[in-house]
Write a protein that holds these residues in place. Sequence first.
Motif, short mmCIF file in Angstrom:
data_model
loop_
_atom_site.label_atom_id
_atom_site.label_comp_id
_atom_site.label_asym_id
_atom_site.label_seq_id
_atom_site.Cartn_x
_atom_site.Cartn_y
_atom_site.Cartn_z
N ASP A 46 -36.93 -52.80 45.86
CA ASP A 46 -35.82 -52.57 44.94
C ASP A 46 -35.74 -51.07 44.65
OD1 ASP A 46 -37.94 -52.10 43.16
OD2 ASP A 46 -37.78 -54.07 42.25
N LYS A 47 -34.76 -50.69 43.83
CA LYS A 47 -34.58 -49.27 43.54
C LYS A 47 -35.77 -48.71 42.77
CE LYS A 47 -31.53 -45.89 41.40
NZ LYS A 47 -30.27 -45.63 40.66
N GLN A 48 -36.38 -49.52 41.91
CA GLN A 48 -37.53 -49.03 41.15
C GLN A 48 -38.67 -48.63 42.09
OE1 GLN A 48 -37.61 -48.27 38.02
NE2 GLN A 48 -39.77 -47.67 37.96
N ALA A 49 -38.90 -49.44 43.12
CA ALA A 49 -39.95 -49.11 44.09
C ALA A 49 -39.62 -47.81 44.82
CB ALA A 49 -40.11 -50.26 45.08
N LEU A 50 -38.35 -47.59 45.10
CA LEU A 50 -37.93 -46.35 45.76
C LEU A 50 -38.15 -45.15 44.83
CD1 LEU A 50 -36.62 -44.84 48.11
CD2 LEU A 50 -34.38 -45.41 47.13
N ILE A 54 -40.38 -41.76 45.29
CA ILE A 54 -39.89 -40.40 45.08
C ILE A 54 -40.80 -39.65 44.11
CG2 ILE A 54 -38.00 -39.05 44.09
CD1 ILE A 54 -36.07 -41.18 45.14
N ALA A 55 -41.17 -40.32 43.02
CA ALA A 55 -42.07 -39.69 42.04
C ALA A 55 -43.39 -39.31 42.68
CB ALA A 55 -42.29 -40.64 40.86
N GLU A 56 -43.92 -40.19 43.51
CA GLU A 56 -45.18 -39.90 44.19
C GLU A 56 -45.04 -38.71 45.13
OE1 GLU A 56 -49.22 -40.75 45.70
OE2 GLU A 56 -48.12 -40.71 43.80
N GLU A 57 -43.89 -38.61 45.79
CA GLU A 57 -43.65 -37.46 46.67
C GLU A 57 -43.55 -36.16 45.85
OE1 GLU A 57 -43.05 -35.20 50.06
OE2 GLU A 57 -43.76 -37.27 49.86
N ILE A 58 -42.89 -36.23 44.69
CA ILE A 58 -42.80 -35.06 43.82
C ILE A 58 -44.18 -34.57 43.42
CG2 ILE A 58 -42.12 -34.34 41.48
CD1 ILE A 58 -39.59 -36.04 41.82
#
Length: 205
Positions: A46-50, A54-58
């Motif tokens: 879902d969008k939350q997992a995406l 993104i947060a982890e990549e940041i």
Amino acid sequence: MRLHREDVLAGALGLLDQEGLEGLTMRRLAASLGVGPSALYWHYRDKQALLEAIAEEIMSGVADVDAALPPRERTAELARRLRLALLARRDGARVLSGTYVRLPNTLRFGEVAVLALAATGVPEAETALAFFAVQDYVLGHVIEEQSREHQLATTDRTPTPDAATTGDYPAIGTAIRHWAERTPDDRFEYGLRLLLDGLDRRTGA
């Protein structure tokens, strides 16, 4: 061409920078990648997992501070690195503040920060409170920075009121104008020093 998980994440980061958090929808992302929305859910449920991805990549590399730095300076450097990482992505602070990621980059940042705070003398029972106080300060500061930047770029309304607007409230009017004379870096460093000075007093450093 087969769509990979890395392709979805890269596309999401690009769409975030282009459209902001509100514009990052699964439908828009699928269209930008030339696939149907169902293809995205194969990689992210879902969008939350995406957003968590993104947060982890940041957070990638944010914890890479010199372990030889004194504990207080190590804590300050972590805060600075977090701010810069969030500023590097449009709405970066809003993305991170809306997720509760339990992935390596994010967990490592917390681990390094808590150890740095403990080394300053913060009691073990208070390291969590101290860590989140510093982290939340950075998040809030960057949310304000990015909101102000967006307002200046998209409207003709200045976030700083003039003297006529605050005529009946001279104290806050003067305070806001002094605030506006400082750069975002100056304002950030001032608040960070207040936090760390408070920790020093509490620990007797």
